[in-house]
Design an enzyme around this catalytic site. Structure first.
Site, short mmCIF file in Angstrom:
data_model
loop_
_atom_site.label_atom_id
_atom_site.label_comp_id
_atom_site.label_asym_id
_atom_site.label_seq_id
_atom_site.Cartn_x
_atom_site.Cartn_y
_atom_site.Cartn_z
N SER A 1 -20.13 6.99 0.51
CA SER A 1 -21.66 6.85 1.25
C SER A 1 -21.71 5.85 2.28
O SER A 1 -22.55 6.16 3.20
CB SER A 1 -22.90 7.08 0.11
OG SER A 1 -22.62 7.85 -0.81
N ILE B 1 -23.07 2.79 1.91
CA ILE B 1 -24.15 2.24 1.69
C ILE B 1 -24.17 0.77 1.36
O ILE B 1 -23.48 0.51 0.23
CB ILE B 1 -25.20 2.84 0.62
CG1 ILE B 1 -25.44 4.39 1.05
CG2 ILE B 1 -26.69 2.36 0.68
CD1 ILE B 1 -26.01 4.56 2.46
N GLU C 1 -15.61 1.33 -8.97
CA GLU C 1 -16.37 2.45 -8.25
C GLU C 1 -17.69 2.02 -7.75
O GLU C 1 -17.86 0.78 -7.43
CB GLU C 1 -16.86 3.49 -9.57
CG GLU C 1 -17.58 2.72 -10.58
CD GLU C 1 -18.36 3.97 -11.47
OE1 GLU C 1 -18.35 5.14 -11.21
OE2 GLU C 1 -18.48 3.54 -12.54
N SER C 2 -18.51 2.79 -7.22
CA SER C 2 -19.82 2.24 -6.57
C SER C 2 -20.63 1.18 -7.53
O SER C 2 -20.77 1.57 -8.66
CB SER C 2 -20.77 3.44 -6.20
OG SER C 2 -22.00 3.05 -5.49
N GLU D 1 1.04 -1.14 0.19
CA GLU D 1 -0.04 -0.09 0.06
C GLU D 1 0.81 1.38 0.09
O GLU D 1 1.67 1.35 0.62
CB GLU D 1 -1.00 -0.08 1.12
CG GLU D 1 -1.82 1.28 1.72
CD GLU D 1 -2.51 1.59 0.32
OE1 GLU D 1 -3.25 0.98 -0.01
OE2 GLU D 1 -2.22 3.19 0.02
N HIS E 1 -25.62 -1.17 -0.82
CA HIS E 1 -26.63 -1.34 -1.75
C HIS E 1 -27.32 -2.67 -1.69
O HIS E 1 -26.76 -3.71 -2.00
CB HIS E 1 -26.32 -0.70 -3.10
CG HIS E 1 -25.68 0.74 -3.03
ND1 HIS E 1 -26.57 1.80 -2.94
CD2 HIS E 1 -24.37 1.17 -3.46
CE1 HIS E 1 -25.84 2.76 -3.04
NE2 HIS E 1 -24.55 2.49 -3.26
N CYS F 1 -16.80 18.82 17.88
CA CYS F 1 -15.54 19.61 17.89
C CYS F 1 -14.37 19.19 16.82
O CYS F 1 -13.30 19.83 16.61
CB CYS F 1 -14.94 19.73 19.17
SG CYS F 1 -13.56 18.50 19.77
C1 FAD Z 1 -18.32 9.30 -3.68
C2 FAD Z 1 -18.29 8.06 -3.39
C3 FAD Z 1 -19.56 7.24 -2.92
C4 FAD Z 1 -19.52 5.96 -2.95
N1 FAD Z 1 -20.67 5.34 -2.19
C5 FAD Z 1 -20.68 4.08 -2.31
C6 FAD Z 1 -21.56 3.28 -1.52
O1 FAD Z 1 -22.43 3.89 -1.01
N2 FAD Z 1 -21.78 1.90 -1.50
C7 FAD Z 1 -20.78 1.32 -2.16
O2 FAD Z 1 -20.74 -0.18 -2.33
N3 FAD Z 1 -19.62 1.82 -2.84
C8 FAD Z 1 -19.62 3.55 -2.81
N4 FAD Z 1 -18.51 3.89 -3.44
C9 FAD Z 1 -17.58 2.98 -3.97
C10 FAD Z 1 -16.59 2.31 -3.14
O3 FAD Z 1 -15.98 3.19 -2.18
C11 FAD Z 1 -15.24 1.89 -3.99
O4 FAD Z 1 -15.82 0.91 -4.88
C12 FAD Z 1 -14.31 1.19 -3.10
O5 FAD Z 1 -13.98 1.92 -1.80
C13 FAD Z 1 -13.20 0.90 -4.19
O6 FAD Z 1 -12.12 0.39 -3.20
P1 FAD Z 1 -10.75 0.01 -3.65
O7 FAD Z 1 -10.13 -0.89 -2.88
O8 FAD Z 1 -11.01 -0.63 -5.13
O9 FAD Z 1 -10.02 1.37 -4.05
P2 FAD Z 1 -9.33 2.37 -2.88
O10 FAD Z 1 -9.88 2.54 -1.78
O11 FAD Z 1 -8.80 3.62 -3.58
O12 FAD Z 1 -7.94 1.43 -2.90
C14 FAD Z 1 -6.96 1.45 -3.74
C15 FAD Z 1 -5.47 1.48 -2.87
O13 FAD Z 1 -4.49 1.20 -3.76
C16 FAD Z 1 -3.44 2.15 -3.43
N5 FAD Z 1 -2.67 2.25 -4.18
C17 FAD Z 1 -2.86 2.98 -5.50
N6 FAD Z 1 -1.57 2.96 -6.22
C18 FAD Z 1 -0.79 2.32 -5.82
C19 FAD Z 1 0.56 2.05 -5.98
N7 FAD Z 1 1.36 2.41 -7.17
N8 FAD Z 1 1.39 1.33 -5.31
C20 FAD Z 1 0.69 0.87 -3.95
N9 FAD Z 1 -0.66 1.19 -3.68
C21 FAD Z 1 -1.43 1.88 -4.42
C22 FAD Z 1 -4.37 3.41 -2.87
O14 FAD Z 1 -3.34 4.17 -1.87
C23 FAD Z 1 -5.53 2.80 -2.45
O15 FAD Z 1 -5.31 2.56 -1.00
C24 FAD Z 1 -18.56 5.24 -3.61
C25 FAD Z 1 -17.17 6.00 -3.81
C26 FAD Z 1 -17.36 7.22 -3.64
C27 FAD Z 1 -16.09 8.08 -4.44
#
Ligand code: FAD
Length: 476
Positions: A45, A47, A335-336, A31, A49, A436
């Protein structure tokens, strides 16, 4: 040589690592941030879903519906707050009522239980809903979760079962040597037979390190208001407007900690690291939210924040082997509904994709349960008094807004993924989450971290690099 190297400790990489930790495999989780779950999984959010919304047969639909069904067990095993409060998608015109009927058909195709509610039923279930409400789609399986501890506890559980986590290491290059990969980071090099790319907003960049790809991340920002948890019953379910091409729209919901959340917006941005907020967008969110729930008490806003969606040009999750080498698996564009889908994505990646590459032999001593965490404001007075007698630090309140004790923060420091920053403490135990916003507790948390890590308080960061709270010592 590692068997499997996972890039990215957001909810996707966390759940995949946890699933892999059931098996006799040497797994490394890399990470780039100084904490897990610090990017997209940190600002959403939250949620769970129901899954009526994604296009039938898409990966989003399959993973959402399966993930939703897994959440009671996941939340129990990982000791995470989860409430299946249900969601209402509200129609405010006759045209919108017709759209609800289409959504019912989509729910049936996705096999998600829903019910169409009449105007009277919606207003009985949600007394503060707009007088314009004409009906709603009720999805009883939707819920709300603590997104922070979901990731932290999933990684802790993975580490307790043998996964190695390295923070503060960004992957900068990957060499495909055909029988294994050499992954170069900002700190060193690692060899691994299999690589899983779960790098969120940078998943396309990581995928391109081994071959050209036909998908791209086009980040979209979402801004929010957070309200204090004084007013009970503003809404009893997650309230959505009708979904549009831009997403699920501006929702009004309680959170797993009984605050209220209002948002998100949906704006395309260039810089994936742009987590700013602006008054124009927030004003627009306020306008849209009050069309659904007119009495939202905006004078109780305690914070605004934004999160960035790793929206993908494919309009679906990318979960597949790389074309040039099956031992490289892309899990991008999550994404979501990525949060709710995360356990199902992990199941699919490990059981369907990884299992075809390497022998998955179950560990005899695998423990799916994370180490329990004492939350003093959630236990009876009798239990609290017993705990304080055993450890007087449980009686010393550090965060008076959220009633978090010194003992609880000390407990965090002895866990397998301990907090290293003030924000990491906040995410885990809510010290600094209240009215706070850390005004009173963050100096004490800073000193506590400095003492624990044996460094000067000036070295303790609020969050990312260059976010030190104290500039220099002025008095000895
Ligand atoms: C506004 C918003 C609302 C949302 N609401 C919902 C919801 O209500 N319900 C739902 O199911 N989903 C929701 N989502 C979607 C959900 O949050 C994401 O699908 C999910 O968090 C994605 O997780 P991830 O692990 O794929 O990405 P991330 O959480 O971004 O994790 C990827 C990780 O990779 C690391 N990384 C990147 N590049 C490198 C590198 N070169 N070397 C080492 N590490 C690296 C990053 O630092 C990060 O920690 C929402 C998203 C957003 C933005």
């Amino acid at each position: 040589m590692y068997d499997i190297l996972v890039i990215g400790a957001g909810v996707t990489g966390a759940m995949i690592s946890r699933r892999l930790s059931r098996y006799n495999l040497k797994v490394l989780l890399l990470e780039k941030e100084n904490d897990v779950g610090n990017v997209v999984s940190n600002a959403n959010s939250a949620i769970i879903h129901s899954g009526y919304d994604p296009l039938p047969n898409s990966l989003k639909a399959k993973m959402n519906v399966r993930g939703n069904a897994m959440f009671d067990q996941i939340a129990d095993e990982l000791d995470v707050h989860f409430n299946r409060c249900g969601s209402l998608t509200v129609a405010t015109s006759d045209e919108q009522l017709k759209v609800l009927e289409d959504l019912v058909k989509r729910s049936e195709a996705n096999k998600v239980p829903v019910k169409l509610l009449s105007e009277k039923e919606v207003k009985e279930m949600e007394p503060n809903i707009s007088s314009e409400a004409k009906g709603a789609l009720f999805a009883p399986t939707a819920g709300i979760i603590d997104p922070f501890n979901l990731v932290v506890h999933a990684v802790e559980n993975a580490c307790d079962n043998g996964v190695i986590l390295k923070l503060d290491e960004a992957v900068v290059d990957i060499k495909d040597l055909k029988d294994h990969f050499v992954v170069k980071t900002t700190k060193g090099e690692y060899e691994s037979k299999i690589v899983i790319n779960a790098a969120g907003l940078y998943s396309d960049k990581i995928a391109e390190m081994i071959e050209p790809i036909d998908w791209k991340i086009t980040p979209r920002k979402g801004e929010y208001f957070v309200l204090d948890h004084y007013q009970v019953g503003l809404v009893n379910h997650t309230i959505f407007p009708l979904p549009s091409a831009k997403g699920k729209g501006v929702l009004v919901s309680m959170t797993s900690s009984n605050n209220y959340i209002v948002g998100p917006s949906s704006e395309p941005i260039e810089d994936p690291d742009d987590a700013s907020t602006d008054s124009y967008t927030l004003g627009e969110i306020r306008r849209q939210a009050t069309e659904l729930v007119p009495s939202i008490p905006f004078n109780q806003v305690i914070r605004v924040f934004s999160g960035v969606r790793p929206t993908c040009t494919r309009h679906d999750f990318v979960i597949e082997y790389a074309k040039s080498n099956k031992n490289f698996i892309n899990v991008g564009g999550i994404e979501s509904p990525g949060l709710v889908s995360s356990p199902a994505i992990a199941e699919y990646v490990v059981d369907e994709l990884v299992s075809k590459l390497i022998n998955l032999e179950e560990k005899k001593d695998y423990n799916p349960r994370v180490k329990k965490y004492n939350r003093l404001n959630e236990v009876s007075e009798e239990v609290r008094n017993k705990l304080i007698k055993e450890n007087p630090d449980y009686g010393k309140i550090i965060c008076s807004c959220e009633k978090v004790s010194l003992g609880e923060i000390e407990d965090l420091l002895s866990r397998s993924v301990p907090p290293r920053t003030v924000k990491a403490v906040k995410k885990r135990c809510r010290a600094g989450f209240g009215k706070c916003q850390g005004g009173f507790c963050s100096p004490m948390v800073t000193l506590l971290l400095a003492k624990h890590y044996g460094v000067s308080p000036t070295e303790i960061k609020w969050d990312k690099d260059h976010s030190e709270i104290l500039v220099s010592e002025v008095k000895k």
